[in-house]
Motif scaffolding. Sequence first.
Motif, PDB file in Angstrom:
ATOM      1  N   HIS A 236       0.822  -1.222   0.000  1.00 35.70           N
ATOM      2  CA  HIS A 236       0.000   0.000   0.000  1.00 35.70           C
ATOM      3  C   HIS A 236       0.851   1.264   0.000  1.00 35.70           C
ATOM      4  CE1 HIS A 236      -3.649  -2.319   0.738  1.00 35.70           C
ATOM      5  NE2 HIS A 236      -2.841  -3.118   1.414  1.00 35.70           N
TER       6      HIS A 236
ATOM      7  N   HIS B  54       2.813  -1.717   4.616  1.00 35.21           N
ATOM      8  CA  HIS B  54       2.152  -0.400   4.711  1.00 35.21           C
ATOM      9  C   HIS B  54       3.139   0.727   4.988  1.00 35.21           C
ATOM     10  CE1 HIS B  54      -1.615  -2.656   4.876  1.00 35.21           C
ATOM     11  NE2 HIS B  54      -2.307  -1.539   4.891  1.00 35.21           N
TER      12      HIS B  54
ATOM     13  N   ASP C  19      -3.724   3.556   2.466  1.00 35.53           N
ATOM     14  CA  ASP C  19      -3.308   3.742   3.857  1.00 35.53           C
ATOM     15  C   ASP C  19      -1.851   3.396   4.111  1.00 35.53           C
ATOM     16  OD1 ASP C  19      -3.634   1.035   3.515  1.00 35.53           O
ATOM     17  OD2 ASP C  19      -4.777   0.711   5.359  1.00 35.53           O
TER      18      ASP C  19
ATOM     19  N   HIS D 174      -6.014   0.007  -1.393  1.00 37.37           N
ATOM     20  CA  HIS D 174      -7.415  -0.297  -1.071  1.00 37.37           C
ATOM     21  C   HIS D 174      -8.349   0.520  -1.970  1.00 37.37           C
ATOM     22  CE1 HIS D 174      -6.429  -2.369   2.694  1.00 37.37           C
ATOM     23  NE2 HIS D 174      -5.621  -1.374   3.010  1.00 37.37           N
TER      24      HIS D 174
ATOM     25  N   THR E 280      -6.923   2.910   9.339  1.00 38.09           N
ATOM     26  CA  THR E 280      -5.490   3.051   9.594  1.00 38.09           C
ATOM     27  C   THR E 280      -5.134   4.500   9.937  1.00 38.09           C
ATOM     28  OG1 THR E 280      -5.188   1.347   7.919  1.00 38.09           O
ATOM     29  CG2 THR E 280      -3.220   2.503   8.640  1.00 38.09           C
TER      30      THR E 280
END
Length: 277
Positions: free
Chosen positions: A9, A250, A14, A39, A135
Amino acid sequence: MLNVDLHCHSTVSDGLLTPTEIANRAHQRSVDVWALTDHDEISGVAVAREVAKSLGMQHVGGVEISVTWAKKTIHIVGLQIDETSPGLVQGLYDTRHGREKRAMQIGAMLAEVGIPDAFQGALRYVGNPDLISRTHFARYLVEDGFCSDVSDVFKNYLVEGKPGYVEHRWSTLQNAVQWINGAGGVAVVAHPGRYDLTQLEMAAFLDEFKQHGGVGIEVITGSHTPDQFIEYAKVAQQYGFLASRGSDFHGPGESRTELGALPPLPPNLTPVWHDWF
Ligand code: AMP
Ligand code: MN
Ligand code: MN
Ligand code: MN
């Protein structure tokens, strides 16, 4: 052996790094084949492809779609997608719709338990105004000292039965798979070990996923324990699913798993990338 990482991501959803930064980081970590899977968003994919190309890294168009199935949230990764496919673009637009209202409700619920201004606070961490996620709230709760770290947040807030949980209807399973297939891609169940489903429910879910045209599951993911690597390798074989590998990275300091750092797929599985090159 190719180092394949098909799940991560950026700030488009996020993650903590921009698509350019994450492409560079994947390359530095010896990733050969890479997908950015934000996402419900594909607006980072074109840049990801361009930067990957300039680095000599193989790029795969990707996305991670939020789905509601039997009242549970499930994530479906789409790989090898054409991110300009109108059906996919519209479907993701519709799926993102409602995130802002949900976020305001989360903020109001947190205020009731003594955490003021969380909506504004979460917005400080948002890279894409179209995509505010839990998040971003988690980062705010940590930074402002309400929780010690992000996993502490997801134990005590924002999840079913805890303050700040808002029920939400995402895409249907059928739509998500159709958007992906309609964009020339393949649909893969993200981190199957993470869902709160009984064995029977999981079996029903996988059957339905397959009926709708889903073809793969993540076996090696940053969300699985080593035992789950083995468990979902068996599931892949039982159902005849292609197997995928992705860190679900992430950001530095936040993710357990670094880009490209997971073990390889177990033997006797067909990798989802088997016919891509
Ligand atoms: P949302 O799409 O807004 O519901 O947010 C989902 C995101 O929250 C996931 O993609 C993860 O990045 C994050 N998340 C959910 N559960 C956890 C957890 N237990 N620990 C860390 N991050 C989590
Ligand atoms: Mn996420
Ligand atoms: Mn996910
Ligand atoms: Mn993910």
